[in-house]
Design a protein around this motif. Sequence first.
Motif, PDB file in Angstrom:
ATOM      1  N   SER A  81     -29.315  23.156 -30.349  1.00 39.26           N
ATOM      2  CA  SER A  81     -30.733  23.442 -30.586  1.00 39.26           C
ATOM      3  C   SER A  81     -31.599  22.862 -29.472  1.00 39.26           C
ATOM      4  O   SER A  81     -32.564  23.499 -29.046  1.00 39.26           O
ATOM      5  CB  SER A  81     -31.173  22.898 -31.946  1.00 39.26           C
TER       6      SER A  81
ATOM      7  N   GLY B 257     -33.832  25.042 -26.727  1.00 38.89           N
ATOM      8  CA  GLY B 257     -35.242  24.800 -26.413  1.00 38.89           C
ATOM      9  C   GLY B 257     -35.480  24.640 -24.924  1.00 38.89           C
ATOM     10  O   GLY B 257     -36.448  25.172 -24.374  1.00 38.89           O
TER      11      GLY B 257
ATOM     12  N   SER C  36     -37.676  23.543 -30.972  1.00 40.24           N
ATOM     13  CA  SER C  36     -36.273  23.806 -31.295  1.00 40.24           C
ATOM     14  C   SER C  36     -35.597  22.575 -31.891  1.00 40.24           C
ATOM     15  O   SER C  36     -34.574  22.704 -32.565  1.00 40.24           O
ATOM     16  CB  SER C  36     -35.520  24.273 -30.054  1.00 40.24           C
TER      17      SER C  36
END
Length: 75
Positions: free
Chosen positions: A18, A22, A40
């Motif tokens: 994640s 991002g 994110s």
Amino acid sequence: MAISIKYYDLILLGVLASLLLGFGIGAVTTISTAITVPASALIGIALIYQTIFLRGPVSSTDDLSEEAHQIELPK
């Protein structure tokens, strides 16, 4: 030697993915990484929340009672 991937290993990989997602979105688009990485990171926070509170490492409260021992402190 066989390598086995456990549930908690997948959660750690999900948190890393994640954050990298991002950063990747911030690097490829015109949106700033100062916005995309924290946004994110919410995915990683959701994964950690689900792991700790909804699917913790103990299956019942009886498992917790074995860990706690009463100790006597010196007076």
